[in-house]
Write a protein that holds these residues in place. Structure first.
Motif, mmCIF file in Angstrom:
data_model
loop_
_atom_site.group_PDB
_atom_site.id
_atom_site.type_symbol
_atom_site.label_atom_id
_atom_site.label_comp_id
_atom_site.label_asym_id
_atom_site.label_seq_id
_atom_site.Cartn_x
_atom_site.Cartn_y
_atom_site.Cartn_z
ATOM 1 N N ASP A 90 27.810 18.427 -8.948
ATOM 2 C CA ASP A 90 27.085 17.739 -7.880
ATOM 3 C C ASP A 90 25.830 17.150 -8.525
ATOM 4 N N PRO A 91 25.683 15.821 -8.457
ATOM 5 C CA PRO A 91 24.538 15.199 -9.136
ATOM 6 C C PRO A 91 23.194 15.802 -8.714
ATOM 7 N N ALA A 92 23.164 16.415 -7.526
ATOM 8 C CA ALA A 92 21.889 16.946 -7.038
ATOM 9 C C ALA A 92 21.712 18.428 -7.368
ATOM 10 N N SER A 93 22.694 19.033 -8.038
ATOM 11 C CA SER A 93 22.609 20.479 -8.252
ATOM 12 C C SER A 93 22.521 20.812 -9.741
ATOM 13 N N VAL A 94 22.736 22.066 -10.080
ATOM 14 C CA VAL A 94 22.572 22.505 -11.474
ATOM 15 C C VAL A 94 23.778 22.087 -12.320
ATOM 16 N N GLY A 95 23.589 22.116 -13.619
ATOM 17 C CA GLY A 95 24.683 21.831 -14.533
ATOM 18 C C GLY A 95 25.316 23.105 -15.061
ATOM 19 N N ASN A 96 26.502 22.939 -15.643
ATOM 20 C CA ASN A 96 27.161 24.032 -16.360
ATOM 21 C C ASN A 96 27.017 23.763 -17.847
ATOM 22 N N GLY A 97 26.151 24.523 -18.486
ATOM 23 C CA GLY A 97 25.917 24.309 -19.907
ATOM 24 C C GLY A 97 26.819 25.166 -20.762
ATOM 25 N N VAL A 99 29.514 12.410 -16.946
ATOM 26 C CA VAL A 99 28.610 13.207 -16.106
ATOM 27 C C VAL A 99 27.759 14.184 -16.917
ATOM 28 N N SER A 100 28.073 14.319 -18.219
ATOM 29 C CA SER A 100 27.234 15.167 -19.074
ATOM 30 C C SER A 100 25.779 14.722 -19.003
ATOM 31 N N TYR A 101 25.587 13.407 -18.771
ATOM 32 C CA TYR A 101 24.238 12.850 -18.840
ATOM 33 C C TYR A 101 23.474 13.016 -17.527
ATOM 34 N N LEU A 102 24.166 13.454 -16.481
ATOM 35 C CA LEU A 102 23.445 13.892 -15.283
ATOM 36 C C LEU A 102 22.810 15.256 -15.554
ATOM 37 N N ARG A 103 23.467 16.029 -16.393
ATOM 38 C CA ARG A 103 22.954 17.369 -16.714
ATOM 39 C C ARG A 103 21.800 17.307 -17.702
ATOM 40 N N PRO A 134 15.502 16.066 -17.540
ATOM 41 C CA PRO A 134 14.428 17.065 -17.470
ATOM 42 C C PRO A 134 14.541 17.947 -16.228
ATOM 43 N N HIS A 135 14.068 19.157 -16.367
ATOM 44 C CA HIS A 135 13.953 20.150 -15.283
ATOM 45 C C HIS A 135 15.300 20.713 -14.832
ATOM 46 N N ARG A 136 16.298 20.589 -15.671
ATOM 47 C CA ARG A 136 17.575 21.247 -15.369
ATOM 48 C C ARG A 136 17.847 22.376 -16.352
ATOM 49 N N TRP A 137 16.840 22.693 -17.154
ATOM 50 C CA TRP A 137 16.995 23.765 -18.136
ATOM 51 C C TRP A 137 18.158 23.476 -19.085
ATOM 52 N N SER A 138 18.330 22.200 -19.394
ATOM 53 C CA SER A 138 19.379 21.864 -20.368
ATOM 54 C C SER A 138 18.688 21.325 -21.616
ATOM 55 N N ALA A 139 18.732 20.016 -21.842
ATOM 56 C CA ALA A 139 18.094 19.419 -23.008
ATOM 57 C C ALA A 139 17.906 17.945 -22.711
ATOM 58 N N ALA A 140 16.692 17.456 -22.875
ATOM 59 C CA ALA A 140 16.449 16.040 -22.622
ATOM 60 C C ALA A 140 15.790 15.358 -23.813
ATOM 61 N N PHE A 141 15.207 16.155 -24.711
ATOM 62 C CA PHE A 141 14.525 15.607 -25.889
ATOM 63 C C PHE A 141 15.064 16.303 -27.146
ATOM 64 N N ASN A 142 14.709 15.741 -28.303
ATOM 65 C CA ASN A 142 15.173 16.350 -29.562
ATOM 66 C C ASN A 142 14.168 17.422 -30.008
ATOM 67 N N ASN A 143 13.865 18.359 -29.114
ATOM 68 C CA ASN A 143 12.815 19.325 -29.449
ATOM 69 C C ASN A 143 13.345 20.715 -29.753
ATOM 70 N N PRO A 148 19.877 10.205 -25.690
ATOM 71 C CA PRO A 148 20.622 9.175 -24.969
ATOM 72 C C PRO A 148 20.841 9.586 -23.514
ATOM 73 N N GLN A 149 20.762 8.610 -22.611
ATOM 74 C CA GLN A 149 20.808 8.940 -21.184
ATOM 75 C C GLN A 149 22.120 8.556 -20.511
ATOM 76 N N SER A 150 23.077 8.138 -21.313
ATOM 77 C CA SER A 150 24.412 7.880 -20.758
ATOM 78 C C SER A 150 25.413 8.073 -21.890
ATOM 79 N N LEU A 151 26.674 8.254 -21.507
ATOM 80 C CA LEU A 151 27.704 8.382 -22.541
ATOM 81 C C LEU A 151 27.766 7.105 -23.370
ATOM 82 N N ALA A 152 27.627 5.958 -22.716
ATOM 83 C CA ALA A 152 27.694 4.694 -23.459
ATOM 84 C C ALA A 152 26.593 4.643 -24.528
ATOM 85 N N GLU A 153 25.388 5.088 -24.146
ATOM 86 C CA GLU A 153 24.270 5.079 -25.101
ATOM 87 C C GLU A 153 24.537 6.069 -26.249
ATOM 88 N N ALA A 154 25.077 7.225 -25.913
ATOM 89 C CA ALA A 154 25.369 8.230 -26.943
ATOM 90 C C ALA A 154 26.466 7.725 -27.886
#
Ligand code: GLU
Ligand code: MG
Length: 438
Positions: free
Chosen positions: A222-229, A281-285, A288-297, A383-389
């Motif tokens: 669900d785009p509005a809910s948590v992801g499965n990492g 849909v990996s890129y919805l997860r 930021p703020h989903r406790w996944s990964a958004a930066f190369n940190n 990258p913020q989309s599969l196409a970008e990745a």
């Protein structure tokens, strides 16, 4: 004796789509099939997760063998149904040479590259999150005892089946999200860990429905809910198994070897992301703020980091040295565990060979920083989309060197075929499509 056993053996490849596909043969044929394998078709590599066939350079031509690796043979029995032996295989040419597009072969090559670079091997543990999709979630169940008890019958059956297959379940919990659970198996050496991750997913799908629960490991439902990492915990050991990840003198407890490995992963993360988080849909997860990964940190105990230095519970120095590990958090279960491991280990080996230092560990919200400050500190938004990745993968000379141009081009065509199937769909529909596959 076992060759006289009734029943079937299913030999599987963990394919580019992160799914197990293969063929079965009578168990009585094991001795013959163990050497010869079963016939396999090159174009099968282009069967997408939606069972469409992406553009293939192989067409209708060619013959390969899917050859079982006896070390992975496990008997699956669940709830009185017929037993089957599941065994993972390697795709080979008919003369026995490894085929360049086999995911297990890629993992083997990456592990060998690391060993050649520094003599190190990896111990790995895959932590999987998934959601039960056919039962209404209840409020109050996040990390709950009640949620755990609801799951206990299938969780015990799953844990027992994993144990029989040689995996050591480490922990199980009712995760935060609606109907979400998490299972972790204990670390195993490189290739075996990826094999076990494939088994966790297969066994969960095999066993849970018998208890009325249908799991989905899809990256987000669900785009509005948590992801499965999928979090890939790693530590480095020498050929004798002695730990190489820890250095008490380092402020964050990491050896130079581990730092350089992580440095390599983070320096190439944008370029390998399409192998780690390979669905649209990996890129919805990965936001930021989903406790996944958004930066190369690199995070010090920070769950919003692409790589996190995990805490240790031990106090005596020898046990600490063994326990220190870091987790790569940008993965999900649309990825073949073998390909994800291969990509991370190739990047890590490159970091070791080149002495790449990671950016200083963070314990802050990077999404609040202005772009200029992010850049000054060495951080990039992933990258913020599969196409970008995929574009980053396509343009990556290191990835092409590690995996081979042929592999990268086939992978790009595979993903293009997958994306074609989703064209015109809204995000909730895309989530549903992946939910039903993974
Ligand atoms: N669900 C989060 C993910 O997508 C992870 C939450 C956690 O820290 O366990 O990776
Ligand atoms: Mg979790």
């Amino acid at each position: 004796m076992e060759d006289a056993a009734p029943g079937m053996v299913f030999v599987a490849t963990s394919d580019l789509a992160g799914l197990l596909r293969g063929k079965a043969f009578p168990a009585a044929e094991w001795e013959k099939r163990r050497l010869r394998g079963v016939g396999w078709t090159p174009t099968n590599v282009q069967i997408t997760c939606f069972d469409t066939i992406a553009e293939s350079p192989f067409g209708s031509l060619g013959d390969l063998a899917l050859v079982p690796d006896p070390a992975t043979r496990a008997t699956l029995t669940a709830g009185g149904s017929l037993p089957v032996d599941l065994v993972l295989g390697d795709i080979r040419h008919l003369d026995g040479r490894p085929w360049d597009y086999c995911t297990r072969g890629a993992a083997r090559r990456a592990l060998a590259a690391l060993e050649a670079a520094c003599g190190a091997r990896v111990l790995a543990a895959f932590e999987h999150e998934f959601q039960v999709v056919n039962q209404p979630p209840r409020a109050g169940d996040a990390f709950g005892f009640r949620g755990f008890r609801d799951a206990q019958p299938w969780a015990e059956a799953l844990a027992a089946a994993l144990a029989r297959a040689g995996c050591r379940p480490d922990s199980f919990l009712k995760e935060y999200g609606p109907g979400q659970y998490e299972i972790t198996v204990a670390p195993a050496e490189g290739l075996a860990a990826a094999d076990q991750a494939a088994l966790v997913r297969a066994l969960a799908h095999d066993i849970l429905p018998r208890f009325g629960a249908v799991p989905s490991f899809a990256p987000i439902l669900d785009p509005a809910s948590v992801g499965n990492g999928v979090h890939l915990h790693l530590s480095l050991v020498d050929a004798a198994g002695a730990p190489l990840t820890h250095d008490a003198a380092d402020p964050h407890g990491l050896s130079a070897l581990a730092r350089h490995f992580i440095g390599g992963v983070l320096a190439h993360l944008d370029q390998i992301l399409a192998l780690l988080a390979p669905s649209e849909v990996s890129y919805l997860r990965l936001t930021p703020h989903r406790w996944s990964a958004a930066f190369n940190n690199l995070g010090f105990r920070d769950r919003e980091a692409a790589v996190r230095i995990c805490p240790v519970s031990a106090t005596d120095p020898e046990a600490v040295a063994r326990q220190v590990n870091f987790e790569v958090r940008a993965l999900d279960a649309a990825a073949s565990p073998h390909l994800a491991l291969a990509a991370v280990v190739f990047a890590g080996a490159e970091g070791v060979a080149r002495g790449i230092e990671p950016p200083a560990p963070t314990a802050e919200d990077l999404s609040l920083l202005a772009p200029a400050e992010l850049a000054a500190r060495g951080f990039r938004r992933l990258p913020q989309s599969l196409a970008e990745a995929l574009a980053a993968l396509d343009a990556s000379a290191p990835v092409r060197r590690w995996f081979g141009d042929g592999f990268v081009d086939v992978y790009l065509a595979h993903k293009a075929g997958e994306m074609q199937r989703l064209a015109g769909l809204e995000w909730p529909e895309k989530c549903r499509a992946y939910r039903d596959v993974y």
